[in-house]
Design an enzyme around this catalytic site. Sequence first.
Site, PDB file in Angstrom:
ATOM      1  N   ASP A   1      34.361  46.033  44.416  1.00  0.00           N
ATOM      2  CA  ASP A   1      35.570  46.735  44.861  1.00  0.00           C
ATOM      3  C   ASP A   1      35.200  47.869  45.813  1.00  0.00           C
ATOM      4  O   ASP A   1      35.865  48.909  45.839  1.00  0.00           O
ATOM      5  CB  ASP A   1      36.384  47.271  43.674  1.00  0.00           C
ATOM      6  CG  ASP A   1      37.798  47.652  44.102  1.00  0.00           C
ATOM      7  OD1 ASP A   1      38.241  47.197  45.168  1.00  0.00           O
ATOM      8  OD2 ASP A   1      38.449  48.423  43.371  1.00  0.00           O
TER       9      ASP A   1
ATOM     10  N   LYS B   1      45.587  36.688  46.050  1.00  0.00           N
ATOM     11  CA  LYS B   1      45.472  38.004  45.409  1.00  0.00           C
ATOM     12  C   LYS B   1      46.850  38.560  45.093  1.00  0.00           C
ATOM     13  O   LYS B   1      47.715  38.634  45.972  1.00  0.00           O
ATOM     14  CB  LYS B   1      44.719  38.962  46.344  1.00  0.00           C
ATOM     15  CG  LYS B   1      44.596  40.397  45.836  1.00  0.00           C
ATOM     16  CD  LYS B   1      43.642  40.509  44.657  1.00  0.00           C
ATOM     17  CE  LYS B   1      43.722  41.852  43.960  1.00  0.00           C
ATOM     18  NZ  LYS B   1      42.848  42.852  44.490  1.00  0.00           N
TER      19      LYS B   1
ATOM     20  N   HIS C   1      34.453  40.730  44.867  1.00  0.00           N
ATOM     21  CA  HIS C   1      35.626  41.579  45.177  1.00  0.00           C
ATOM     22  C   HIS C   1      35.198  42.657  46.173  1.00  0.00           C
ATOM     23  O   HIS C   1      34.532  43.623  45.800  1.00  0.00           O
ATOM     24  CB  HIS C   1      36.166  42.229  43.904  1.00  0.00           C
ATOM     25  CG  HIS C   1      37.420  43.019  44.128  1.00  0.00           C
ATOM     26  ND1 HIS C   1      38.574  42.793  43.419  1.00  0.00           N
ATOM     27  CD2 HIS C   1      37.725  44.029  44.980  1.00  0.00           C
ATOM     28  CE1 HIS C   1      39.517  43.614  43.821  1.00  0.00           C
ATOM     29  NE2 HIS C   1      39.019  44.403  44.776  1.00  0.00           N
TER      30      HIS C   1
ATOM     31  N   HIS D   1      45.267  42.358  40.582  1.00  0.00           N
ATOM     32  CA  HIS D   1      45.161  43.807  40.387  1.00  0.00           C
ATOM     33  C   HIS D   1      46.065  44.110  39.201  1.00  0.00           C
ATOM     34  O   HIS D   1      47.290  44.121  39.327  1.00  0.00           O
ATOM     35  CB  HIS D   1      45.617  44.560  41.653  1.00  0.00           C
ATOM     36  CG  HIS D   1      45.471  46.046  41.509  1.00  0.00           C
ATOM     37  ND1 HIS D   1      44.550  46.779  42.216  1.00  0.00           N
ATOM     38  CD2 HIS D   1      46.104  46.932  40.703  1.00  0.00           C
ATOM     39  CE1 HIS D   1      44.629  48.047  41.852  1.00  0.00           C
ATOM     40  NE2 HIS D   1      45.570  48.172  40.945  1.00  0.00           N
TER      41      HIS D   1
ATOM     42  N   HIS E   1      36.298  45.007  49.891  1.00  0.00           N
ATOM     43  CA  HIS E   1      37.191  45.399  50.997  1.00  0.00           C
ATOM     44  C   HIS E   1      36.333  45.641  52.232  1.00  0.00           C
ATOM     45  O   HIS E   1      35.499  46.554  52.232  1.00  0.00           O
ATOM     46  CB  HIS E   1      37.943  46.685  50.645  1.00  0.00           C
ATOM     47  CG  HIS E   1      38.828  46.519  49.453  1.00  0.00           C
ATOM     48  ND1 HIS E   1      40.151  46.153  49.549  1.00  0.00           N
ATOM     49  CD2 HIS E   1      38.569  46.646  48.124  1.00  0.00           C
ATOM     50  CE1 HIS E   1      40.672  46.062  48.331  1.00  0.00           C
ATOM     51  NE2 HIS E   1      39.727  46.358  47.453  1.00  0.00           N
TER      52      HIS E   1
ATOM     53  N   HIS F   1      38.408  44.317  38.669  1.00  0.00           N
ATOM     54  CA  HIS F   1      37.969  45.692  38.385  1.00  0.00           C
ATOM     55  C   HIS F   1      38.517  46.244  37.070  1.00  0.00           C
ATOM     56  O   HIS F   1      39.277  47.213  37.051  1.00  0.00           O
ATOM     57  CB  HIS F   1      38.287  46.643  39.538  1.00  0.00           C
ATOM     58  CG  HIS F   1      39.640  46.419  40.204  1.00  0.00           C
ATOM     59  ND1 HIS F   1      40.805  46.363  39.508  1.00  0.00           N
ATOM     60  CD2 HIS F   1      39.969  46.238  41.505  1.00  0.00           C
ATOM     61  CE1 HIS F   1      41.805  46.166  40.364  1.00  0.00           C
ATOM     62  NE2 HIS F   1      41.320  46.081  41.571  1.00  0.00           N
TER      63      HIS F   1
HETATM   64  O1  DOR Z   1      40.624  52.093  44.633  1.00  0.00           O
HETATM   65  C1  DOR Z   1      41.042  51.113  45.220  1.00  0.00           C
HETATM   66  N1  DOR Z   1      40.930  51.005  46.552  1.00  0.00           N
HETATM   67  N2  DOR Z   1      41.625  50.156  44.515  1.00  0.00           N
HETATM   68  C2  DOR Z   1      42.229  49.126  45.108  1.00  0.00           C
HETATM   69  O2  DOR Z   1      42.770  48.309  44.418  1.00  0.00           O
HETATM   70  C3  DOR Z   1      42.306  49.045  46.577  1.00  0.00           C
HETATM   71  C4  DOR Z   1      41.224  49.781  47.210  1.00  0.00           C
HETATM   72  C5  DOR Z   1      41.420  49.992  48.698  1.00  0.00           C
HETATM   73  O3  DOR Z   1      41.790  49.043  49.392  1.00  0.00           O
HETATM   74  O4  DOR Z   1      41.184  51.102  49.170  1.00  0.00           O
HETATM   75 ZN    ZN Z   2      39.953  46.098  45.423  1.00  0.00          ZN
END
Ligand code: DOR
Ligand code: ZN
Length: 349
Positions: free
Chosen positions: A245, A99, A13, A136, A15, A174
């Site tokens: 995450d 997702k 997971h 999520h 970003h 998460h």
């Molecule tokens: O804290 C988070 N940030 N939770 C998420 O689900 C998305 C992520 C983000 O993309 O910044």
């Molecule tokens: Zn995330």
Amino acid sequence: MKTLTIIKPDDWHLHLREGLVLKNIIQYTSEYYGRAVIMPNTKSPITSIDSAITYKKSIAEALPESSKFEPLMTMYLSDETDKGELINGFKNNVFFAAKLYPANATTNSSHGVKKIENLYEIFESMQDSGMPLLIHGEVTDSEVDIFDREEVFIDRELSAIARRFPKLKIVLEHITTSYAVDFVQENNIGATITPHHLHINRNAMFFGGLNSDFYCLPVAKRESNRLALRKAATSGKECFFLGTDSAPHLIKWKAFCGCAGIFNSPVALESYLTVFEEENALDNFEKFASLNGPKFYNMPPNREKLKLVSRLNKVAEFIDVIEDKNIVGQIKPFHAGETLKWQVEGIVN
Ligand code: DOR
Ligand code: ZN
């Protein structure tokens, strides 16, 4: 000096963002992980095969030349998701998974799903074709207390999905509560656990004044939940696996709007290891980081190995975002300024 050599891990997971931020941060994952599941909540979300291909190409271009890192792309589900596009993309190896963001649950989720039941037909096809559903798990109902949103999601949505689609490969992402830990184990689904939810409880957001450094979604919960997550992650149980995450936001944005997300990829392995050592569970670290995820997804573990050593490791206060040799922004990593006791040594053969 203690050392630990494990099969190269994967991040289930992650970003990665786009553009300059992507170029500046990808190394923290690509250097030490074999694969990562890339979240589709980019500014313009990844809702089509074409956008996933374009995004994957930009990731490949940002990678160091000889990198073997494999990004696993996901499709962002919305009320308008085209089932044919989704399943086609999966069957043609464009999408690894889908997702589900409930609309407005978190960063860039305004195009998310408003009524989850409307996706049941899509879930049916995903179940038939073996496509994983990554969730999520928070309700967005403003009347539900933010600290209860994961539990309420499990009761209102997830239990119905799991019951109705028993063969659907579901990952509750998460997780933050002991309620989720129990649900995952009882319902034959998988769960990722982040480093930050193993280290902080909700007090962190209020320590020394309002502190957005520790604001993420789902928000950290009370201490009893953190302890349950530590027990789950370090248990070696197959349903729990590594998903950082890691979610970078430039400091100026974090300070200005308090965006949700913690950037942990520069220290995630060391951060997890600290927890495993504190829980006397170093023997289970390889399962959590490198074996349970591939097993859940029916994939082979990575071939290479990663060596970690127990030595003092001072974490930077900031990670610079650089463009043409100029610093154009900074991102604060998790554990900024702290000294951790573990350090990644590197890939070994
Ligand atoms: O804290 C988070 N940030 N939770 C998420 O689900 C998305 C992520 C983000 O993309 O910044
Ligand atoms: Zn995330």
